[in-house]
Write an enzyme that holds these catalytic residues in place. Structure first.
Site, PDB file in Angstrom:
ATOM      1  N   GLY A  25       0.836  -1.203   0.000  1.00 47.40           N
ATOM      2  CA  GLY A  25       0.000   0.000   0.000  1.00 47.40           C
ATOM      3  C   GLY A  25       0.862   1.240   0.000  1.00 47.40           C
ATOM      4  N   GLN A  27       2.908   2.795   2.328  1.00 51.26           N
ATOM      5  CA  GLN A  27       4.309   2.590   2.713  1.00 51.26           C
ATOM      6  C   GLN A  27       4.919   1.414   1.952  1.00 51.26           C
ATOM      7  OE1 GLN A  27       6.444   4.280   4.782  1.00 51.26           O
ATOM      8  NE2 GLN A  27       4.889   5.853   5.087  1.00 51.26           N
ATOM      9  N   SER A  50      -5.786  -9.183  -5.561  1.00 48.94           N
ATOM     10  CA  SER A  50      -6.125  -7.777  -5.290  1.00 48.94           C
ATOM     11  C   SER A  50      -5.406  -6.862  -6.279  1.00 48.94           C
ATOM     12  CB  SER A  50      -5.727  -7.411  -3.860  1.00 48.94           C
ATOM     13  OG  SER A  50      -4.323  -7.499  -3.716  1.00 48.94           O
ATOM     14  N   ASP A  82      -2.521  -0.936  10.619  1.00 50.59           N
ATOM     15  CA  ASP A  82      -2.254  -1.327  12.009  1.00 50.59           C
ATOM     16  C   ASP A  82      -3.329  -2.252  12.576  1.00 50.59           C
ATOM     17  OD1 ASP A  82       0.173   0.234  12.372  1.00 50.59           O
ATOM     18  OD2 ASP A  82      -1.143   1.975  12.176  1.00 50.59           O
ATOM     19  N   HIS A 107       5.630   1.473  12.420  1.00 49.99           N
ATOM     20  CA  HIS A 107       4.937   2.209  13.474  1.00 49.99           C
ATOM     21  C   HIS A 107       4.822   1.243  14.655  1.00 49.99           C
ATOM     22  CE1 HIS A 107       2.177   4.697  15.637  1.00 49.99           C
ATOM     23  NE2 HIS A 107       1.064   4.086  15.266  1.00 49.99           N
ATOM     24  N   ASP A 190       3.721   9.809  17.707  1.00 54.77           N
ATOM     25  CA  ASP A 190       3.072   9.704  16.397  1.00 54.77           C
ATOM     26  C   ASP A 190       1.552   9.825  16.550  1.00 54.77           C
ATOM     27  OD1 ASP A 190       3.630   9.049  13.519  1.00 54.77           O
ATOM     28  OD2 ASP A 190       2.185   7.470  13.957  1.00 54.77           O
ATOM     29  N   GLU A 230      -4.150  27.916   0.478  1.00 52.49           N
ATOM     30  CA  GLU A 230      -3.006  28.740   0.852  1.00 52.49           C
ATOM     31  C   GLU A 230      -2.219  28.143   2.021  1.00 52.49           C
ATOM     32  OE1 GLU A 230      -4.023  32.905   1.085  1.00 52.49           O
ATOM     33  OE2 GLU A 230      -1.988  33.438   1.665  1.00 52.49           O
ATOM     34  N   SER A 251       3.273  39.419   4.910  1.00 53.05           N
ATOM     35  CA  SER A 251       3.310  40.865   5.146  1.00 53.05           C
ATOM     36  C   SER A 251       3.390  41.156   6.645  1.00 53.05           C
ATOM     37  CB  SER A 251       2.048  41.515   4.578  1.00 53.05           C
ATOM     38  OG  SER A 251       0.926  41.106   5.346  1.00 53.05           O
TER      39      SER A 251
HETATM   40  P1  NDP Z   1      -2.099   0.812   3.521  1.00 51.40           P
HETATM   41  O1  NDP Z   1      -3.502   0.650   3.974  1.00 51.40           O
HETATM   42  O2  NDP Z   1      -1.780   1.900   2.548  1.00 51.40           O
HETATM   43  O3  NDP Z   1      -1.564  -0.527   2.851  1.00 51.40           O
HETATM   44  C1  NDP Z   1      -1.763  -1.790   3.387  1.00 51.40           C
HETATM   45  C2  NDP Z   1      -1.708  -2.837   2.286  1.00 51.40           C
HETATM   46  O4  NDP Z   1      -1.795  -4.119   2.885  1.00 51.40           O
HETATM   47  C3  NDP Z   1      -2.839  -2.743   1.271  1.00 51.40           C
HETATM   48  O5  NDP Z   1      -2.306  -2.837  -0.035  1.00 51.40           O
HETATM   49  C4  NDP Z   1      -3.685  -3.937   1.636  1.00 51.40           C
HETATM   50  O6  NDP Z   1      -4.361  -4.478   0.511  1.00 51.40           O
HETATM   51  C5  NDP Z   1      -2.662  -4.920   2.107  1.00 51.40           C
HETATM   52  N1  NDP Z   1      -3.198  -6.049   2.879  1.00 51.40           N
HETATM   53  C6  NDP Z   1      -4.305  -6.107   3.654  1.00 51.40           C
HETATM   54  N2  NDP Z   1      -4.450  -7.351   4.201  1.00 51.40           N
HETATM   55  C7  NDP Z   1      -3.418  -8.114   3.764  1.00 51.40           C
HETATM   56  C8  NDP Z   1      -3.001  -9.494   3.969  1.00 51.40           C
HETATM   57  N3  NDP Z   1      -3.705 -10.325   4.717  1.00 51.40           N
HETATM   58  N4  NDP Z   1      -1.869  -9.939   3.350  1.00 51.40           N
HETATM   59  C9  NDP Z   1      -1.155  -9.113   2.572  1.00 51.40           C
HETATM   60  N5  NDP Z   1      -1.508  -7.806   2.326  1.00 51.40           N
HETATM   61  C10 NDP Z   1      -2.612  -7.301   2.910  1.00 51.40           C
HETATM   62  O7  NDP Z   1      -1.184   0.928   4.836  1.00 51.40           O
HETATM   63  P2  NDP Z   1      -0.084   2.057   5.207  1.00 51.40           P
HETATM   64  O8  NDP Z   1       1.032   1.970   4.233  1.00 51.40           O
HETATM   65  O9  NDP Z   1      -0.745   3.356   5.445  1.00 51.40           O
HETATM   66  O10 NDP Z   1       0.404   1.553   6.628  1.00 51.40           O
HETATM   67  C11 NDP Z   1       1.302   0.469   6.795  1.00 51.40           C
HETATM   68  C12 NDP Z   1       2.095   0.680   8.079  1.00 51.40           C
HETATM   69  O11 NDP Z   1       2.935   1.831   7.925  1.00 51.40           O
HETATM   70  C13 NDP Z   1       1.256   0.927   9.326  1.00 51.40           C
HETATM   71  O12 NDP Z   1       1.897   0.334  10.424  1.00 51.40           O
HETATM   72  C14 NDP Z   1       1.292   2.448   9.453  1.00 51.40           C
HETATM   73  O13 NDP Z   1       1.091   2.887  10.792  1.00 51.40           O
HETATM   74  C15 NDP Z   1       2.722   2.718   9.024  1.00 51.40           C
HETATM   75  N6  NDP Z   1       2.981   4.077   8.564  1.00 51.40           N
HETATM   76  C16 NDP Z   1       2.177   4.625   7.597  1.00 51.40           C
HETATM   77  C17 NDP Z   1       2.421   5.889   7.134  1.00 51.40           C
HETATM   78  C18 NDP Z   1       1.629   6.430   5.990  1.00 51.40           C
HETATM   79  O14 NDP Z   1       1.964   7.499   5.537  1.00 51.40           O
HETATM   80  N7  NDP Z   1       0.598   5.793   5.458  1.00 51.40           N
HETATM   81  C19 NDP Z   1       3.506   6.733   7.710  1.00 51.40           C
HETATM   82  C20 NDP Z   1       4.374   6.024   8.637  1.00 51.40           C
HETATM   83  C21 NDP Z   1       4.070   4.750   9.070  1.00 51.40           C
HETATM   84  P3  NDP Z   1      -5.819  -3.900   0.043  1.00 51.40           P
HETATM   85  O15 NDP Z   1      -5.583  -2.515  -0.445  1.00 51.40           O
HETATM   86  O16 NDP Z   1      -6.210  -4.843  -1.035  1.00 51.40           O
HETATM   87  O17 NDP Z   1      -6.683  -3.938   1.277  1.00 51.40           O
HETATM   88 MG    MG Z   2       2.800   9.635  11.603  1.00 51.60          MG
END
Ligand code: NDP
Ligand code: MG
Length: 329
Positions: A25, A27, A50, A82, A107, A190, A230, A251
């Site tokens: 996703g 990250q 997916s 999470d 995280h 965080d 802005e 300003s």
């Molecule tokens: P996302 O929701 O963007 O991505 C999660 C991905 O995991 C999705 O592609 C989802 O697929 C997939 N997924 C769900 N279930 C499964 C499974 N059973 N097996 C394999 N893949 C699966 O998550 P984030 O990137 O936002 O967050 C990930 C981590 O990073 C968290 O711990 C978050 O706290 C941390 N984090 C996130 C930040 C951010 O900016 N987003 C910043 C710093 C840390 P599908 O889309 O098909 O559901």
């Molecule tokens: Mg954060």
């Protein structure tokens, strides 16, 4: 406080290790692509069939289901939402973890609030970029990076910190600066930051400013430009040079008006509420609430999402941004 940069860090401790990234996703795609381009051996776990599975596969990765990816790798990064991590950990990760494996988080939520309790013979570390995934990818592609926090929770191998620094370097973090913290401090700061300032505080400030202008009889388009569009330009100035750069650039009228009126918006009462929010994070009550909310099917989350989607600023903003070809969709 020690800040780590490019020249004092090395990729070596992760080279020749098989790295599985669970979740492609926000990250996930950024860590995976950056590490691959830094020469690491990366495979992906996603939900079979997916969109994300297909995207990872089109990007040239081997994509497996979580259990198979954990079996194949020795370094396992959990980049799932999470609230899903505990279930995937219990079902697919824990049964396939091997002695000496390294479990990685971005995280600290699930470790700090004891949703996931890894075995003692596994290294546990965190690399938390201080920015959204798409920026982690974009800045890397442009040759810069997003600052990262690292933390070590368990270190049976003895070189877990080297691996954390190697990861941070591999995703571009050491270009911007990397600092070491603990799972506790990363998690609590965080959660507090996103609730009080970044996502919660700023969104409500924008909506309240917009509503006040519209109620005062001004055009919503005008209110949108003033209170949302802005803000980016102002935040860019903070980012480049702090409060003083912002005050230098606006300003004198804006500087005086802002300094004399800002503390009427964020009052002593607001600060007290911020301390309450911090307390809920520290004593675990926010975590309990969010875990229960997820278990109940996220009814409150869905309602809050709808409220935001239907707010007038979203309607007028969508229309105005249509004309801004340079704003990424
Ligand atoms: P996302 O929701 O963007 O991505 C999660 C991905 O995991 C999705 O592609 C989802 O697929 C997939 N997924 C769900 N279930 C499964 C499974 N059973 N097996 C394999 N893949 C699966 O998550 P984030 O990137 O936002 O967050 C990930 C981590 O990073 C968290 O711990 C978050 O706290 C941390 N984090 C996130 C930040 C951010 O900016 N987003 C910043 C710093 C840390 P599908 O889309 O098909 O559901
Ligand atoms: Mg954060």
């Amino acid at each position: 406080m020690k800040v780590y940069y490019e020249n004092e860090t090395s990729l070596d401790s992760l080279k020749n290790k098989k790295i599985a990234i669970l979740g492609y996703g926000s990250q996930g795609h950024a860590h995976a692509l950056n590490l691959k381009e830094s020469g690491m051996d990366v495979i992906i776990a996603e939900v079979k069939g997916s969109d994300a599975w297909n995207k990872a596969s089109e990007a040239g990765f081997e994509v497996l289901e979580a259990a198979d990816a954990v079996k194949a790798a020795t370094v396992i990064m959990i980049l799932l939402p999470d609230q899903l991590q505990k279930k995937v950990y219990d079902d697919a990760i824990a049964p396939n973890l091997k002695e000496g494996d390294t479990l990685v988080f971005a995280h600290g939520f699930n470790i700090h609030y004891k949703q996931i309790i890894p075995p003692e013979n596994v290294n546990v570390m965190m690399i938390a970029p201080k920015g959204p995934g798409h920026l982690v990818r974009r800045t890397f592609s442009e040759g810069s990076g997003v600052p990262c926090l690292i933390a070590i929770y368990q270190n049976p191998a003895g070189n877990t910190k080297d691996m954390a620094l190697a990861w941070a370097k591999g995703i571009g973090g050491t270009k911007a600066g990397v600092i070491e913290t603990t799972f506790k401090d990363e998690t609590e700061t965080d959660l507090f930051g996103e609730q009080a300032v970044l996502c919660g505080g700023s969104a409500e400030l924008i909506k309240a400013g917009f509503d006040t202008l519209v109620e005062g009889g001004y055009a919503p388009e005008l209110a949108y430009f003033e209170c949302m569009h802005e803000l980016k330009l102002i935040v860019d100035l903070y980012y480049e040079g702090g409060l003083s750069r912002m005050n230098y650039s606006v300003s004198d009228t804006a500087e005086y008006g802002g300094m004399s009126r800002g503390s009427k918006v964020i009052t002593e009462e607001t600060r007290k509420i911020m301390r309450d929010i911090l307390k809920d994070v520290q004593d675990g009550s926010f975590a309990q609430e969010w875990i229960a909310e997820h278990a109940a099917g996220q009814p409150n989350m869905n309602k809050l999402r709808d409220d935001n989607k239907n707010h007038a600023i979203e309607k007028v903003g969508a229309k105005l941004r249509e004309m801004m070809s340079w704003v990424k969709k």
